[in-house]
Design an enzyme around this catalytic site. Structure first.
Site, mmCIF file in Angstrom:
data_model
loop_
_atom_site.group_PDB
_atom_site.id
_atom_site.type_symbol
_atom_site.label_atom_id
_atom_site.label_comp_id
_atom_site.label_asym_id
_atom_site.label_seq_id
_atom_site.Cartn_x
_atom_site.Cartn_y
_atom_site.Cartn_z
ATOM 1 N N LYS A 155 0.815 -1.223 0.000
ATOM 2 C CA LYS A 155 0.000 0.000 0.000
ATOM 3 C C LYS A 155 0.846 1.268 0.000
ATOM 4 C CE LYS A 155 -4.191 -1.993 1.944
ATOM 5 N NZ LYS A 155 -3.820 -3.404 2.158
HETATM 6 C C1 LIG Z 1 -4.631 -4.428 1.641
HETATM 7 C C2 LIG Z 1 -3.898 -5.712 1.544
HETATM 8 C C3 LIG Z 1 -4.311 -6.748 0.680
HETATM 9 C C4 LIG Z 1 -5.581 -6.659 -0.128
HETATM 10 O O1 LIG Z 1 -5.522 -5.731 -1.164
HETATM 11 P P1 LIG Z 1 -6.872 -5.222 -1.851
HETATM 12 O O2 LIG Z 1 -6.433 -4.255 -2.868
HETATM 13 O O3 LIG Z 1 -7.694 -4.614 -0.756
HETATM 14 O O4 LIG Z 1 -7.557 -6.422 -2.426
HETATM 15 C C5 LIG Z 1 -3.522 -7.868 0.584
HETATM 16 N N1 LIG Z 1 -2.403 -8.013 1.324
HETATM 17 C C6 LIG Z 1 -1.979 -7.058 2.173
HETATM 18 C C7 LIG Z 1 -0.756 -7.285 2.973
HETATM 19 C C8 LIG Z 1 -2.694 -5.882 2.312
HETATM 20 O O5 LIG Z 1 -2.282 -4.951 3.164
#
Ligand SMILES: *Cc1c(COP(=O)(O)O)cnc(C)c1O
Length: 435
Positions: free
Chosen positions: A107
């Site tokens: 993210k």
């Molecule tokens: C947010 C997150 C996901 C999921 O991603 P999305 O875009 O919400 O489907 C998967 N793995 C980790 C470690 C995350 O922080």
């Protein structure tokens, strides 16, 4: 490029407005009104281009005239200034490691891009001071805090469930200071989420503070995730055999970004949406009926989403045609027991340490490849295992060394504001904190 609301009850807006407001006034998600097509020249050159150049090329049509070229270039350079390595794990299976950013989470890319866009708009004086309000189960909050740290004109307020995030995650949330405030809620993630949702609906609060969210609903956080797939393509050894891609999915923003960049022409194979027990999308592709459900807790907790907000964007991309979607996308549901078994097995066999989210994707990919053995497989490793020590360390029987990028946080004083599960308390806090 303009963005229309998927509820189609609000006017289309430019990138700037979509990024500042997050959601359309009718409550819909914004969606681009055209899908840029990569020229064969760009595709031919992409494998040799710098990451910043790739980012500028991919993001420019989406940003349009909202941000001038030199600013966009600076924003992109700051967004992608760390590694995105491909790592061979097992036979026919490669990891795209997305956890080398400042908070060890994929993210980071979306959070950094969004924060710098909002920072630019604030410097232009074209927006009132913005408060980014987010609830986190651990991972989002750290990436948002780090991404927005020191950005002028933007305050960040993060709600997290007390005692329910890992030690590294708590350090990332609570030790930065400056424009970042952590509210430590004596409740669950769902309580945090409900408090945030109520704040966004509060008209009186809106008169005092310009609130926006920083989750993947926001186009400025969602769209730059396309870049991961471009970076994978740059490094992929065989340009003539693009990989099957398994994406660990919760809110489905990352997967939707992958499908979008594929629609622009990036050569990628079949997609696999890898879910934990929270699997309304796999259930939908099986039955044709979509049903949201309350989230259930799992060890891959960043994917504990019972009603993924971005799935509606995927449906739009496939023009509501479930048969086309089924042709492009497989889904799988991976239990906690299978996830932990995978972490232990991959460690024993390949000395590769998965985090629970990457392990969900690995498991789904491996099951798919049992049916399609000729296809090369890629999975997205979305978080560093050190963030989930309570799961991972007992499986491998040893502690995970803390990476350098978070070592500097250790020993720093934790600063958080305790908050009961009480909307009036949150509101009073937000009204009092006028900066
Ligand atoms: C947010 C997150 C996901 C999921 O991603 P999305 O875009 O919400 O489907 C998967 N793995 C980790 C470690 C995350 O922080």
């Amino acid at each position: 490029m303009n963005y229309y609301s998927l509820r189609r009850q609000s006017p289309a807006v430019d990138f700037r407005t979509a990024a500042i407001t997050g959601q359309a006034p009718d409550g819909g998600l914004y969606f681009p009104d055209a899908i840029p097509q990569f020229s064969s020249k760009l595709l031919g050159e992409m494998r040799q281009m710098s990451r910043t150049d790739v980012a500028v090329e991919v993001m420019r049509p989406y940003v349009g005239s909202s941000i001038p070229e030199n600013e966009l270039r600076r924003i992109c350079a700051e967004t992608v200034g760390f590694d995105f390595p491909l790592v061979a794990v097992g036979p026919g299976i490669t990891a795209l490691e997305l956890f080398h950013g400042p908070t060890l989470a994929f993210k980071d890319v979306g959070a950094r891009f969004m924060s710098r866009c909002l920072g630019y708009f604030a410097r232009q004086g074209s927006t009132p001071p913005v408060t980014v309000l987010v609830a986190t189960s651990g991972d989002t909050g750290g990436a948002v805090a780090s991404g927005f740290l020191g950005v002028e004109g933007v305050e960040v307020v993060i709600l997290y469930p007390s005692g329910k995030v890992s030690p590294v995650q708590e350090l990332q949330l609570t030790t930065l200071g400056q424009n970042i405030t952590a509210l430590e809620v004596s409740g669950t993630f769902d309580d945090c989420q409900a408090l945030v949702k109520q704040a966004f609906l509060d008209g009186e609060l809106a008169r005092h503070r310009f609130l926006t969210s920083a989750n993947s609903i926001n186009v400025a956080r969602w769209l730059p995730q396309q870049l991961y797939y471009c970076f994978a393509w740059q490094q992929w050894p065989d340009a003539d055999a693009p990989p099957v891609v398994a994406v660990p999915s919760g809110n489905f923003g990352n997967l939707c970004a992958g499908l979008l960049v594929q629609a622009s022409g990036l050569p990628l194979g079949h997609f696999i949406a890898a879910c934990n027990a929270n699997d309304p999308v796999p259930a939908y592709l099986r039955s044709g009926h979509y049903e949201a459900r309350p989230a259930v807790p799992t060890i891959s907790n960043a994917m504990d989403v019972g009603n993924p907000s971005n799935f509606i964007r995927i449906q739009e991309l496939f023009m509501q045609d479930i048969s086309q979607l089924r042709a492009a996308l497989s889904t799988d549901t991976v239990s906690d027991a299978d996830t932990t078994a995978t972490i232990a097995r991959v460690w024993a066999e390949h000395r590769y340490l998965l985090d629970p989210h990457g392990a969900v994707a690995y498991t789904a990919l491996q099951r798919y490849l049992e049916q399609q053995p000729a296809a090369p497989g890629l999975f997205l490793a979305t978080a560093h295992p050190v963030k989930f020590p309570e799961v991972v360390e007992q499986l491998i029987g040893q502690p995970i060394p803390v990476p350098e990028s978070v070592q500097h946080l250790q020993g720093r004083a934790k600063r958080s504001v305790p908050l009961p599960v009480d909307y009036e308390a949150l509101k009073a806090f937000l009204l009092a904190e006028q900066r």
